[in-house]
Design a protein around this motif. Structure first.
Motif, short mmCIF file in Angstrom:
data_model
loop_
_atom_site.label_atom_id
_atom_site.label_comp_id
_atom_site.label_asym_id
_atom_site.label_seq_id
_atom_site.Cartn_x
_atom_site.Cartn_y
_atom_site.Cartn_z
N LYS A 6 0.82 -1.21 0.00
CA LYS A 6 0.00 0.00 0.00
C LYS A 6 0.85 1.25 0.00
N ASN A 7 2.02 1.20 0.62
CA ASN A 7 2.89 2.37 0.72
C ASN A 7 3.83 2.51 -0.47
N THR A 8 3.89 1.51 -1.33
CA THR A 8 4.78 1.57 -2.48
C THR A 8 4.20 2.51 -3.53
N PRO A 9 5.00 3.48 -4.00
CA PRO A 9 4.48 4.41 -5.01
C PRO A 9 4.21 3.68 -6.33
N VAL A 10 3.16 4.10 -7.01
CA VAL A 10 2.78 3.52 -8.29
C VAL A 10 2.85 4.61 -9.34
N LYS A 11 3.53 4.33 -10.44
CA LYS A 11 3.62 5.29 -11.54
C LYS A 11 2.41 5.13 -12.44
N ARG A 12 1.78 6.25 -12.82
CA ARG A 12 0.62 6.23 -13.70
C ARG A 12 0.77 7.36 -14.71
N ARG A 13 0.35 7.10 -15.91
CA ARG A 13 0.33 8.14 -16.92
C ARG A 13 -1.00 8.85 -16.87
N GLY A 14 -0.97 10.12 -17.18
CA GLY A 14 -2.21 10.86 -17.15
C GLY A 14 -2.00 12.34 -17.44
N VAL A 15 -3.01 13.11 -17.11
CA VAL A 15 -3.00 14.55 -17.34
C VAL A 15 -3.15 15.25 -16.00
N VAL A 16 -2.29 16.24 -15.76
CA VAL A 16 -2.37 17.05 -14.55
C VAL A 16 -2.88 18.42 -14.94
N GLU A 17 -3.91 18.88 -14.23
CA GLU A 17 -4.46 20.21 -14.47
C GLU A 17 -4.17 21.05 -13.22
N GLU A 24 -5.11 24.67 -6.78
CA GLU A 24 -5.77 23.39 -6.99
C GLU A 24 -5.04 22.58 -8.06
N ILE A 25 -4.83 21.29 -7.79
CA ILE A 25 -4.20 20.37 -8.74
C ILE A 25 -5.11 19.18 -8.93
N LYS A 26 -5.40 18.85 -10.19
CA LYS A 26 -6.23 17.68 -10.51
C LYS A 26 -5.42 16.74 -11.40
N PHE A 27 -5.56 15.45 -11.11
CA PHE A 27 -4.89 14.43 -11.93
C PHE A 27 -5.94 13.50 -12.50
N ARG A 28 -5.83 13.25 -13.81
CA ARG A 28 -6.75 12.33 -14.47
C ARG A 28 -5.90 11.28 -15.20
N ALA A 29 -6.02 10.02 -14.77
CA ALA A 29 -5.24 8.94 -15.38
C ALA A 29 -5.72 8.68 -16.81
N TYR A 30 -4.82 8.21 -17.66
CA TYR A 30 -5.17 7.92 -19.05
C TYR A 30 -6.21 6.81 -19.16
N ASN A 31 -6.13 5.82 -18.31
CA ASN A 31 -7.04 4.68 -18.41
C ASN A 31 -8.43 4.99 -17.90
N GLU A 32 -8.64 6.13 -17.33
CA GLU A 32 -9.96 6.49 -16.84
C GLU A 32 -10.63 7.40 -17.86
N GLY A 33 -11.92 7.37 -17.89
CA GLY A 33 -12.64 8.20 -18.85
C GLY A 33 -13.09 7.38 -20.04
#
Length: 168
Positions: A6-17, A24-33
């Motif tokens: 659970k504490n291990t960081p996971v790398k994900r591709r996506g878009v940061v707004e 305010e910072i929003k992250f949207r993963a590529y696989n979502e949507g």
């Protein structure tokens, strides 16, 4: 051990707004949507057809074959036919130019590897020709001379002979 996972960081591709003021910072993963490809159809040989989403929706075809295929055009055209069988053309399709092995002097010849056939057509202008029999003989001689010079023809003939020797 579950706690460590659970504490291990996971790398994900996506878009940061990031908001203009930086609060305010929003992250949207590529696989979502919504998926970018819809109505995906695949066929034997690796080809696929799908529709894209976005401002200008498109229909996309991907065809593929091996570089050393004896008749790449035939394989690609078979995939095209499979993927587009539900589409109705506005006009009748002509025989493909790239598969043509002879096209001169009123004589045209095509190779169809999947059916193991050689298709040829001849055209004689009876008004312009003095002797239609000699014109027909000329075309037959042209066919016999041109075919052995065609790389596509040689590859297909070797493939057919190899299949017969192997008992296929």
């Amino acid at each position: 051990m579950k706690e460590k996972e659970k504490n291990t960081p996971v790398k994900r591709r996506g878009v940061v707004e990031i908001a203009p003021n930086g609060d305010e910072i929003k992250f949207r993963a590529y696989n979502e949507g919504e998926p970018a490809h819809q109505n995906v159809r695949k066929c034997q040989g690796g080809g696929q057809r799908y529709e894209t989403t976005g401002k200008e929706p498109k229909q996309v075809l991907n065809l593929q074959c091996l570089l050393n295929a004896p008749d790449a055009y035939e394989q690609l055209s078979e995939q095209f036919d499979r993927l587009t069988k539900d589409l109705k053309p506005n006009a009748k399709r002509k025989l493909p130019e790239r598969q043509r092995v002879v096209n001169e002097g009123g004589l045209q010849c095509w190779m169809n590897q999947s059916q193991q056939k050689l298709i040829y057509t001849g055209e004689i202008d009876l008004a312009a020709s003095q002797n239609w029999q000699s014109e027909l003989l000329r075309q037959a001689q042209l066919l016999v001379r041109r075919l052995p010079a065609s790389d596509v023809f040689i590859k297909v003939i070797k493939s057919i002979k190899k299949d017969k020797v192997n008992g296929q």
